[in-house]
Design an enzyme around this catalytic site. Structure first.
Site, short mmCIF file in Angstrom:
data_model
loop_
_atom_site.label_atom_id
_atom_site.label_comp_id
_atom_site.label_asym_id
_atom_site.label_seq_id
_atom_site.Cartn_x
_atom_site.Cartn_y
_atom_site.Cartn_z
N ALA A 37 -23.60 70.87 26.39
CA ALA A 37 -22.16 71.12 26.37
C ALA A 37 -21.84 72.36 27.18
O ALA A 37 -22.68 73.25 27.35
CB ALA A 37 -21.68 71.28 24.93
N ASP A 38 -20.62 72.40 27.65
CA ASP A 38 -20.11 73.58 28.34
C ASP A 38 -18.67 73.79 27.92
O ASP A 38 -17.87 72.85 27.97
CB ASP A 38 -20.20 73.42 29.87
CG ASP A 38 -19.88 74.72 30.58
OD1 ASP A 38 -20.59 75.72 30.33
OD2 ASP A 38 -18.92 74.75 31.36
N THR A 39 -18.35 75.00 27.48
CA THR A 39 -17.01 75.33 27.02
C THR A 39 -16.40 76.38 27.93
O THR A 39 -17.04 77.38 28.24
CB THR A 39 -17.04 75.86 25.57
OG1 THR A 39 -17.61 74.86 24.72
CG2 THR A 39 -15.65 76.20 25.07
N ALA A 60 -16.94 70.19 27.60
CA ALA A 60 -17.53 68.96 28.14
C ALA A 60 -18.87 68.75 27.44
O ALA A 60 -19.61 69.70 27.20
CB ALA A 60 -17.74 69.09 29.64
#
Length: 189
Positions: free
Chosen positions: A63-65, A100
């Site tokens: 994930a990437d925030t 994402a």
């Protein structure tokens, strides 16, 4: 899981999901002109791909925030001055938190990427409040320089969307992605 995030680990632990945490070692840069949501999706995919190289079987969750305010992408602050600038920029405004998520199925050589967007509304913050918050240490390892699940919650007037997305992992979306891959976490398989 392609992450060392304690918040993501806490969320997965609360669901009883068995996983191994293997942080992805890569430069989380954005390309000029790249749309924030697409950039987060690309970085999540790159994290999953990087970690998948270490395994022969299984699913990789990455994930990437990011935080986006007035068209400006705010990642993790580089130092306390950067955190102060970020929080000052967020003060009294709404912003988007985009996470994402990529699920890479090594056995099937397939990846699925989705993203979640939550709008967060901040109250106006005084410079003293910002400095006091930064001195707590909580701001330094989070996109946008705040954690909604901790002291940073006092800055938030309301949100539209998924709370867990703001924490760093949109649980309902992850559940759906895993279910499509045959993993039902409700049965803890």
């Amino acid at each position: 899981m392609a992450s060392a995030s304690p918040r993501r680990q806490d969320l997965l632990d609360a669901l009883g999901i068995k996983y191994k945490s293997v942080p992805a070692e890569l430069d989380e840069h954005f390309f000029p002109g790249e749309l924030p949501r697409k950039a987060a999706e690309r970085v999540a995919r790159e994290k999953a791909e990087a970690v998948a190289r270490n395994f022969e079987h299984g699913l990789i969750l990455a994930a990437d925030t990011i935080v986006v305010c007035d068209g400006k992408v705010l990642g993790k602050p580089q130092d306390e001055d950067d955190a102060f600038l970020m929080l000052s920029h967020l003060s009294g405004k709404s912003h988007e938190v985009i996470t994402a998520v990529c699920i890479k199925d090594i056995d099937q050589a397939e990846s699925e990427v989705e993203s979640e967007v939550t709008r967060v509304y901040f109250r106006s913050l005084s410079p003293m409040e910002i400095r006091t918050y930064i001195s707590s240490g909580e701001a330094m390892d989070k996109a946008g320089a705040y954690g909604i699940q901790g002291l940073g919650s006092v800055f938030v007037e309301r949100i539209d969307g998924c709370y867990f997305n703001v924490v760093g992992l949109p649980i309902s979306r992850v559940y759906g992605m895993l279910a499509r891959r045959g993993t039902n976490i409700l049965r803890n398989e």
